[in-house]
Enzyme design. Structure first.
Site, short mmCIF file in Angstrom:
data_model
loop_
_atom_site.label_atom_id
_atom_site.label_comp_id
_atom_site.label_asym_id
_atom_site.label_seq_id
_atom_site.Cartn_x
_atom_site.Cartn_y
_atom_site.Cartn_z
N CYS A 1 0.72 -1.05 -0.04
CA CYS A 1 0.02 0.20 0.11
C CYS A 1 0.74 1.30 -0.06
CB CYS A 1 -0.92 0.07 1.30
SG CYS A 1 -1.70 -1.45 1.44
N ARG B 1 1.57 1.38 -6.25
CA ARG B 1 1.76 0.20 -4.95
C ARG B 1 0.52 -0.61 -4.63
NH1 ARG B 1 6.44 1.94 -2.00
NH2 ARG B 1 5.61 0.66 -0.26
N TRP C 1 -3.70 -2.10 -1.32
CA TRP C 1 -3.62 -3.28 -1.92
C TRP C 1 -3.91 -4.31 -1.07
CZ3 TRP C 1 -0.97 -8.26 -1.21
CH2 TRP C 1 -1.27 -9.03 -2.48
N ASN D 1 0.48 0.25 6.06
CA ASN D 1 1.09 -0.61 5.21
C ASN D 1 1.76 -1.76 5.60
OD1 ASN D 1 2.36 -1.90 2.58
ND2 ASN D 1 4.24 -0.29 2.86
N GLY D 2 1.42 -3.04 5.46
CA GLY D 2 1.83 -4.29 5.97
C GLY D 2 0.89 -5.23 6.41
N GLU E 1 9.79 -15.05 -18.62
CA GLU E 1 9.24 -13.68 -18.26
C GLU E 1 8.43 -13.34 -19.24
OE1 GLU E 1 9.49 -11.12 -16.41
OE2 GLU E 1 9.60 -9.43 -17.48
N LYS F 1 4.54 -11.87 -18.19
CA LYS F 1 4.26 -10.66 -18.74
C LYS F 1 2.53 -10.62 -19.30
CE LYS F 1 6.22 -8.35 -17.25
NZ LYS F 1 7.31 -7.97 -16.62
N GLU G 1 0.17 -11.62 -16.75
CA GLU G 1 0.23 -10.17 -15.82
C GLU G 1 -1.05 -9.13 -16.39
OE1 GLU G 1 3.75 -8.74 -13.10
OE2 GLU G 1 4.07 -8.99 -15.34
N HIS H 1 8.37 -34.03 -22.51
CA HIS H 1 8.39 -34.56 -21.28
C HIS H 1 6.93 -34.19 -20.40
CE1 HIS H 1 12.37 -36.15 -21.34
NE2 HIS H 1 12.60 -35.00 -21.67
N LYS I 1 2.85 -3.05 -7.60
CA LYS I 1 4.32 -2.90 -7.84
C LYS I 1 5.36 -3.44 -6.95
CE LYS I 1 7.25 -1.21 -10.93
NZ LYS I 1 7.15 -2.12 -12.26
C1 G6P Z 1 6.08 -7.49 -7.80
C2 G6P Z 1 6.02 -6.85 -9.34
C3 G6P Z 1 7.00 -7.46 -10.25
C4 G6P Z 1 8.49 -7.46 -9.61
C5 G6P Z 1 8.38 -8.24 -8.38
C6 G6P Z 1 9.72 -8.24 -7.81
O1 G6P Z 1 5.43 -8.75 -8.14
O2 G6P Z 1 4.69 -6.57 -9.84
O3 G6P Z 1 7.01 -6.58 -11.46
O4 G6P Z 1 9.16 -8.29 -10.64
O5 G6P Z 1 7.39 -7.51 -7.35
O6 G6P Z 1 9.96 -6.92 -7.23
P1 G6P Z 1 11.19 -6.19 -6.87
O7 G6P Z 1 11.19 -4.92 -6.62
O8 G6P Z 1 11.89 -7.16 -5.85
O9 G6P Z 1 12.51 -6.61 -8.31
#
Ligand code: G6P
Length: 613
Positions: A2, A27, A76, A100-101, A487, A491, A494, A510, A608
């Site tokens: 958050c 966030r 969040w 936050n937390g 990745e 993406k 996500e 496999h 994020k």
């Molecule tokens: C969240 C973000 C990702 C990121 C991950 C790790 O899930 O949405 O984009 O890769 O956290 O974040 P960091 O800041 O540790 O790279």
């Protein structure tokens, strides 16, 4: 997770708070709220959903919040659904709190308070903070003492900011596990508390990060800091490197697209800090000393950063002959990892605040057996907790990344990790100087090559249009392109909400091959390399079973295999292929999401910076 902000000054603060929440919305965006205090009352405004709902609510009111001291939150959801009732701030008769937390012992505290007759109005863990402080205030404690008593009984990781009805110029903030910074603006006689220096950048660059267990009392002109033992302490203020304001999206419809197009510049800036472009040599001071004679290391990260670690493993083993073990931070911290004596541990995190990655570093720090394990952080935020708690940190220069799906932060991580590989190859003498110079040269060319790929981006739109019809997608790659396949799948999940899975191409036989039919496209990443022919054979096995193919490869391989869809890539040294092949998979996910009309920059359920477990 958050975003939190507190402002105390001389002017009404509600628009300052909503503007700040815009910068914090990345966030979390399940709900937003603010509270201000004046004339002996607390005014509370909360709305479910994105921040614009809160702004619209305030705009419809005849009497906007008048207070010159207030707090704001963008959520969040962890405990409790994303409803208005669960939105922060939470209030009682005398206090309002943004949090936050996670408060891990909230059930115990809640039942104790309920026995005292306290009525809870939300499903959140956070509400116990409000009522515990209120309880102590009603017993006659000062705001500071009531806060200290409350902090003493909270378990978990958190940052909080508290507003007091009877003290209309004062805020108290506390940090345990989640970041919190104080900002001072001498021009406007305002003081701030926020989870994030980015949020404070337009007001001030004079920042002080609270340390673990610290709490702070702020008024427009003054602040006092206390440590975990409630003793007054001094902490240094720094001028944050965060630029004055996050520039908007410019000509781009989304931050994500803007950030994809920033990659030539930011990858270039990151490379420039480590490569002497004239001599083609790498400068990473201290890294040789930290690694010493070590022939092994640990790479620990989460999410996209974990895929950067997986690419680095392949590069470090191949070029620097260092045996590497990669771990998800969330797994590492709970599985009694066997660290070798003095084995360096590299923690990769663009934010430098990911709760699991931080906890993993602290675990290594506590590991007392044998020789100390040096902790190195690779971060995009030099002032982040991970950087500050490390023995040594390396910084990428991606700049603030607002799109929740990581793009430029990832490619700059890959650029820095490629430089680290060369620095260690040099230190360990595993590559001749001429080869180091050739590889450094290949890196220097990367920004130009990214530009070349971006110029052909229109070709990806057509592929994406078709991909948007799929319900399941498979990504395949080998060697350093396997993590890029992972990745790519991440993406697509996500931002386009399409189920995607990635496999090492050799593993396809496999099991995953059983899924192949004409409705499930496979995206094949096959740059010219020692394993290209193997990957192309796997592709043929899919094609012969009717699976549609999207091939990302060099023009020659595309011509030979004539897949349904293809994207031609420039031919470069294999060392830099992971960075370059990331660009088409980002664009593919982006354009697929746009075709489907999803919220590209703020995809559902995500945030994020993941500052909770
Ligand atoms: C969240 C973000 C990702 C990121 C991950 C790790 O899930 O949405 O984009 O890769 O956290 O974040 P960091 O800041 O540790 O790279």
């Amino acid at each position: 997770m958050c975003g939190i902000i507190g402002i105390t000054g001389k002017r009404p603060v509600y628009t300052l708070i909503t503007d700040t929440l815009k910068r914090l919305e990345y966030r979390g965006y399940d709900s937003a709220g603010l509270a201000t205090t004046s004339q002996g009352r607390i005014d509370l405004w909360r709305a479910q959903g994105k921040l614009h709902n809160l702004e619209a609510l305030i705009a419809r009111s005849h009497e906007p919040p008048p207070g010159t001291c207030g707090i704001g939150h963008t959520r969040w959801a962890t405990h409790g659904r994303p409803t208005e009732n669960n939105a922060h701030p939470h209030i009682s008769d005398n206090v309002a709190v943004v949090h936050n937390g996670i408060i891990e012992n909230f059930r115990t505290l809640k039942s104790q308070l309920e026995k005292k007759g306290v009525h809870f109005t939300s499903e959140t863990d956070s509400e116990v903070i409000v009522h515990t402080i209120d309880h102590h205030l009603k017993q006659g404690d000062s705001p500071l003492r009531a806060t200290q008593k409350t902090l003493a009984c909270l378990e978990g990781a958190f940052a909080i900011v508290i507003l007091f009805r009877e003290h209309p110029t004062m805020l108290i903030g506390a940090r345990r596990g989640s970041p919190l910074a104080i900002g001072i603006s001498e021009d406007t006689e305002e003081m701030y508390l926020s989870s994030d220096a980015i949020a404070l950048a337009p007001f001030t660059q004079k920042i002080c990060y609270l340390e673990e267990g610290d709490h702070a009392v702020i008024t427009p002109h003054q602040f006092t800091l206390y440590n975990a033992n409630n003793k007054k302490v001094e902490r240094a203020f720094t001028l944050t490197a965060t630029s004055g304001a996050i520039s908007g999206k410019g000509e781009f419809p989304h931050y994500m697209l803007k950030e994809i197009y920033e990659q030539p510049a930011v990858v270039g800036e990151t490379l420039e800090t480590f490569i002497d472009s004239l001599k083609r040599t790498i400068t990473m001071p201290s890294i040789g000393t930290i690694f010493g004679q070590s022939t092994t290391c640990r790479l620990i990260a989460c999410g996209t950063s974990y895929y950067a670690a997986q690419v680095a493993r392949i590069l470090l083993e191949r070029y620097a002959h260092i045996s590497v073990h990669c771990d998800y931070a969330s797994e590492f911290r709970y599985r009694d990892p066997m660290l070798r004596d003095g084995q360096p541990c590299l923690f990769i995190s663009q934010s430098g605040e990911t709760a699991d990655t931080l906890a993993a570093m602290r675990l290594v720090r506590q590991h007392k057996k044998g020789k100390k394990n040096p902790c190195i952080a690779l971060v995009n935020v030099a002032e982040s907790s991970l950087a500050r708690e490390s023995d040594h940190f390396i910084v990428t220069h991606a700049g603030p990344e607002i799109g929740v799906a990581s793009t430029k932060a990832f490619t700059t991580q890959l650029a820095a990790l490629s430089c680290l590989t060369l620095a260690l190859a040099d230190h360990r003498g595993t590559l001749p100087q001429a080869t180091i110079q050739t590889l450094a040269n290949a890196l220097i060319e990367v920004p130009t090559r990214i530009n070349q790929i971006l110029k052909q981006a229109d070709a990806i739109k057509d592929i994406a249009h078709d991909l948007a019809k799929a319900h399941h997608v498979m990504y395949l790659g080998r060697d350093s392109l396997y993590p890029i396949a992972l990745e790519g799948a991440l993406k697509l999940k996500e931002i386009a909400y399409i189920h995607a899975h990635a496999h090492a191409a050799g593993e396809m036989k496999h099991g995953p091959i059983a899924l192949i039919d004409e409705t499930m496209p496979s995206i094949i990443l096959a740059p010219p390399s020692a394993v290209q022919v193997k990957t192309l054979s796997n592709m043929a096995e899919i094609a012969s079973r009717g699976g549609p193919i999207i091939l990302i490869s060099d023009a020659r391989a595309i011509k030979k295999s004539a897949p349904q869809h293809a994207f031609a890539m420039p031919e470069v040294h294999d060392f830099t292929n992971p960075i370059l092949y990331t660009i088409p998979i980002q664009l593919l996910a982006y354009h697929t999401a746009v075709s489907l009309g999803t919220d590209v920059d703020q995809p559902k359920n995500l945030a994020k910076a993941v500052t909770v477990e």
